[in-house]
Motif scaffolding. Structure first.
Motif, PDB file in Angstrom:
ATOM      1  N   GLY A 156       0.778  -1.232   0.000  1.00 41.11           N
ATOM      2  CA  GLY A 156       0.000   0.000   0.000  1.00 41.11           C
ATOM      3  C   GLY A 156       0.809   1.281   0.000  1.00 41.11           C
ATOM      4  N   GLY A 157       2.117   1.176   0.108  1.00 40.37           N
ATOM      5  CA  GLY A 157       2.937   2.384   0.077  1.00 40.37           C
ATOM      6  C   GLY A 157       2.986   2.981  -1.318  1.00 40.37           C
ATOM      7  N   GLY A 158       3.548   4.174  -1.388  1.00 45.12           N
ATOM      8  CA  GLY A 158       3.674   4.838  -2.678  1.00 45.12           C
ATOM      9  C   GLY A 158       3.927   6.307  -2.520  1.00 45.12           C
ATOM     10  N   LEU A 159       3.777   7.031  -3.620  1.00 43.81           N
ATOM     11  CA  LEU A 159       3.969   8.476  -3.647  1.00 43.81           C
ATOM     12  C   LEU A 159       2.614   9.161  -3.532  1.00 43.81           C
ATOM     13  CD1 LEU A 159       5.719  11.014  -4.170  1.00 43.81           C
ATOM     14  CD2 LEU A 159       5.365  10.596  -6.624  1.00 43.81           C
ATOM     15  N   VAL A 160       2.516  10.116  -2.625  1.00 42.29           N
ATOM     16  CA  VAL A 160       1.271  10.846  -2.431  1.00 42.29           C
ATOM     17  C   VAL A 160       1.599  12.311  -2.174  1.00 42.29           C
ATOM     18  CG1 VAL A 160       1.197  10.325   0.045  1.00 42.29           C
ATOM     19  CG2 VAL A 160      -0.926  10.852  -1.158  1.00 42.29           C
ATOM     20  N   GLN A 161       0.704  13.186  -2.585  1.00 37.66           N
ATOM     21  CA  GLN A 161       0.917  14.610  -2.352  1.00 37.66           C
ATOM     22  C   GLN A 161       0.579  14.976  -0.916  1.00 37.66           C
ATOM     23  OE1 GLN A 161      -1.364  16.767  -5.275  1.00 37.66           O
ATOM     24  NE2 GLN A 161       0.201  16.496  -6.842  1.00 37.66           N
ATOM     25  N   PRO A 162       1.179  16.049  -0.404  1.00 37.03           N
ATOM     26  CA  PRO A 162       0.802  16.521   0.935  1.00 37.03           C
ATOM     27  C   PRO A 162      -0.706  16.747   1.034  1.00 37.03           C
ATOM     28  CG  PRO A 162       2.766  17.646   0.187  1.00 37.03           C
ATOM     29  CD  PRO A 162       2.270  16.845  -0.984  1.00 37.03           C
ATOM     30  N   GLY A 163      -1.270  16.310   2.160  1.00 35.83           N
ATOM     31  CA  GLY A 163      -2.712  16.392   2.351  1.00 35.83           C
ATOM     32  C   GLY A 163      -3.464  15.177   1.877  1.00 35.83           C
ATOM     33  N   LYS A 168       9.185  -6.558   5.860  1.00 38.13           N
ATOM     34  CA  LYS A 168      10.324  -5.934   5.184  1.00 38.13           C
ATOM     35  C   LYS A 168      10.093  -4.464   4.894  1.00 38.13           C
ATOM     36  CE  LYS A 168      12.069 -10.203   3.123  1.00 38.13           C
ATOM     37  NZ  LYS A 168      12.466 -10.898   1.890  1.00 38.13           N
ATOM     38  N   GLY A 169       8.884  -3.991   5.095  1.00 37.88           N
ATOM     39  CA  GLY A 169       8.612  -2.575   4.965  1.00 37.88           C
ATOM     40  C   GLY A 169       8.026  -2.174   3.618  1.00 37.88           C
ATOM     41  N   THR A 170       7.344  -1.041   3.641  1.00 39.05           N
ATOM     42  CA  THR A 170       6.809  -0.439   2.421  1.00 39.05           C
ATOM     43  C   THR A 170       7.092   1.062   2.479  1.00 39.05           C
ATOM     44  OG1 THR A 170       4.847  -0.230   0.998  1.00 39.05           O
ATOM     45  CG2 THR A 170       4.465  -0.123   3.370  1.00 39.05           C
ATOM     46  N   LEU A 171       7.534   1.623   1.364  1.00 40.11           N
ATOM     47  CA  LEU A 171       7.966   3.014   1.335  1.00 40.11           C
ATOM     48  C   LEU A 171       6.784   3.941   1.077  1.00 40.11           C
ATOM     49  CD1 LEU A 171      10.226   5.163   1.274  1.00 40.11           C
ATOM     50  CD2 LEU A 171      10.464   4.683  -1.179  1.00 40.11           C
ATOM     51  N   VAL A 172       6.678   4.953   1.924  1.00 38.60           N
ATOM     52  CA  VAL A 172       5.697   6.022   1.743  1.00 38.60           C
ATOM     53  C   VAL A 172       6.465   7.323   1.508  1.00 38.60           C
ATOM     54  CG1 VAL A 172       3.901   7.389   2.859  1.00 38.60           C
ATOM     55  CG2 VAL A 172       3.938   4.901   3.147  1.00 38.60           C
ATOM     56  N   THR A 173       6.169   7.957   0.395  1.00 37.26           N
ATOM     57  CA  THR A 173       6.797   9.229   0.066  1.00 37.26           C
ATOM     58  C   THR A 173       5.716  10.285  -0.092  1.00 37.26           C
ATOM     59  OG1 THR A 173       8.584   8.084  -1.109  1.00 37.26           O
ATOM     60  CG2 THR A 173       8.325  10.444  -1.531  1.00 37.26           C
ATOM     61  N   VAL A 174       5.831  11.345   0.701  1.00 32.89           N
ATOM     62  CA  VAL A 174       4.864  12.447   0.655  1.00 32.89           C
ATOM     63  C   VAL A 174       5.580  13.650   0.055  1.00 32.89           C
ATOM     64  CG1 VAL A 174       3.218  13.856   1.914  1.00 32.89           C
ATOM     65  CG2 VAL A 174       3.755  11.520   2.698  1.00 32.89           C
ATOM     66  N   SER A 175       5.201  13.995  -1.158  1.00 28.60           N
ATOM     67  CA  SER A 175       5.904  15.061  -1.864  1.00 28.60           C
ATOM     68  C   SER A 175       5.016  15.604  -2.976  1.00 28.60           C
ATOM     69  CB  SER A 175       7.214  14.523  -2.461  1.00 28.60           C
ATOM     70  OG  SER A 175       7.849  15.516  -3.242  1.00 28.60           O
ATOM     71  N   SER A 176       5.189  16.890  -3.239  1.00 30.05           N
ATOM     72  CA  SER A 176       4.471  17.509  -4.353  1.00 30.05           C
ATOM     73  C   SER A 176       5.327  17.498  -5.610  1.00 30.05           C
ATOM     74  CB  SER A 176       4.075  18.930  -3.991  1.00 30.05           C
ATOM     75  OG  SER A 176       5.198  19.675  -3.587  1.00 30.05           O
ATOM     76  N   ASN A 219      -4.203   9.751   6.829  1.00 31.40           N
ATOM     77  CA  ASN A 219      -4.846  10.913   6.221  1.00 31.40           C
ATOM     78  C   ASN A 219      -4.033  12.169   6.493  1.00 31.40           C
ATOM     79  OD1 ASN A 219      -7.056   9.237   5.474  1.00 31.40           O
ATOM     80  ND2 ASN A 219      -8.023   9.584   7.465  1.00 31.40           N
ATOM     81  N   SER A 220      -4.322  13.214   5.746  1.00 32.15           N
ATOM     82  CA  SER A 220      -3.642  14.505   5.926  1.00 32.15           C
ATOM     83  C   SER A 220      -2.133  14.324   5.989  1.00 32.15           C
ATOM     84  CB  SER A 220      -4.152  15.190   7.198  1.00 32.15           C
ATOM     85  OG  SER A 220      -5.548  15.372   7.157  1.00 32.15           O
ATOM     86  N   LEU A 221      -1.620  13.599   5.048  1.00 32.27           N
ATOM     87  CA  LEU A 221      -0.196  13.267   5.066  1.00 32.27           C
ATOM     88  C   LEU A 221       0.673  14.503   4.878  1.00 32.27           C
ATOM     89  CD1 LEU A 221      -0.417   9.895   3.182  1.00 32.27           C
ATOM     90  CD2 LEU A 221       0.705  10.222   5.388  1.00 32.27           C
ATOM     91  N   LYS A 222       1.812  14.474   5.553  1.00 33.62           N
ATOM     92  CA  LYS A 222       2.770  15.575   5.528  1.00 33.62           C
ATOM     93  C   LYS A 222       4.107  15.057   4.983  1.00 33.62           C
ATOM     94  CE  LYS A 222       0.755  17.369   9.829  1.00 33.62           C
ATOM     95  NZ  LYS A 222       1.053  17.775  11.234  1.00 33.62           N
ATOM     96  N   PRO A 223       4.932  15.934   4.459  1.00 35.78           N
ATOM     97  CA  PRO A 223       6.253  15.483   3.984  1.00 35.78           C
ATOM     98  C   PRO A 223       7.051  14.759   5.069  1.00 35.78           C
ATOM     99  CG  PRO A 223       5.789  17.668   3.148  1.00 35.78           C
ATOM    100  CD  PRO A 223       4.679  17.338   4.102  1.00 35.78           C
ATOM    101  N   GLU A 224       6.877  15.155   6.317  1.00 39.41           N
ATOM    102  CA  GLU A 224       7.611  14.499   7.397  1.00 39.41           C
ATOM    103  C   GLU A 224       7.110  13.093   7.710  1.00 39.41           C
ATOM    104  OE1 GLU A 224       6.194  17.546   7.439  1.00 39.41           O
ATOM    105  OE2 GLU A 224       5.355  18.001   9.441  1.00 39.41           O
ATOM    106  N   ASP A 225       6.030  12.676   7.071  1.00 35.59           N
ATOM    107  CA  ASP A 225       5.579  11.288   7.202  1.00 35.59           C
ATOM    108  C   ASP A 225       6.327  10.354   6.247  1.00 35.59           C
ATOM    109  OD1 ASP A 225       2.268  12.583   7.537  1.00 35.59           O
ATOM    110  OD2 ASP A 225       3.535  11.802   9.153  1.00 35.59           O
ATOM    111  N   THR A 226       7.150  10.922   5.379  1.00 35.22           N
ATOM    112  CA  THR A 226       7.926  10.112   4.449  1.00 35.22           C
ATOM    113  C   THR A 226       8.851   9.180   5.216  1.00 35.22           C
ATOM    114  OG1 THR A 226       7.860  11.756   2.685  1.00 35.22           O
ATOM    115  CG2 THR A 226       9.686  10.182   2.646  1.00 35.22           C
ATOM    116  N   ALA A 227       8.733   7.888   4.935  1.00 30.77           N
ATOM    117  CA  ALA A 227       9.510   6.876   5.652  1.00 30.77           C
ATOM    118  C   ALA A 227       9.209   5.502   5.066  1.00 30.77           C
ATOM    119  CB  ALA A 227       9.161   6.885   7.137  1.00 30.77           C
TER     120      ALA A 227
END
Length: 117
Positions: A8-15, A109-117, A84-92
């Motif tokens: 379920g991880g992936g790239l998502v925009q802030p918010g 083994k983990g899943t990467l979440v990247t919060v970035s515009s 919800n309401s993801l922030k860049p600092e949630d990137t991990a």
């Protein structure tokens, strides 16, 4: 031996929102306290959320309270993290943990979440 597989991880925009899943196999899932941890680049792994074996009790890190929700489906051997309401600092990298005793302590083994515009 319990095997844990996160997804379920992936790239998502802030918010934005994501839902992580952790599927367990090889053990009695309902016996384990389940948790989500995360580790950001250059930082130590930190506890994000925990849910009791029956699902009746949850705890959250202050940094995610009100934004994240942990839940579990013991019939499906799966734990979830709704973010919800993801922030860049949630990137991990987000890790799933199953704990029953010090000898019964398992990690995915983990899943990467990247919060970035």
């Amino acid at each position: 031996q319990v095997q844990l597989v996160e997804s379920g991880g992936g790239l998502v925009q802030p918010g934005g929102s994501l839902r992580l899943s952790c599927a367990a196999s090889g053990g009695t899932f309902s016996s384990y306290v389940m948790s989500w941890y995360r580790q950001a680049p250059g930082k130590e792994r930190e506890l994000v959320a925990t849910i009791s074996s029956g699902g009746g009790s949850t705890n959250y890190a202050d940094s995610v309270k009100g934004r994240f929700a942990i839940s579990r489906d013991n019939a499906k051997n799966t734990v979830y993290l709704q973010m919800n309401s993801l922030k860049p600092e949630d990137t991990a990298v987000y890790y799933c943990n199953a704990w029953a005793t010090s000898a019964l302590d398992y990690w995915g083994k983990g899943t990467l979440v990247t919060v970035s515009s």
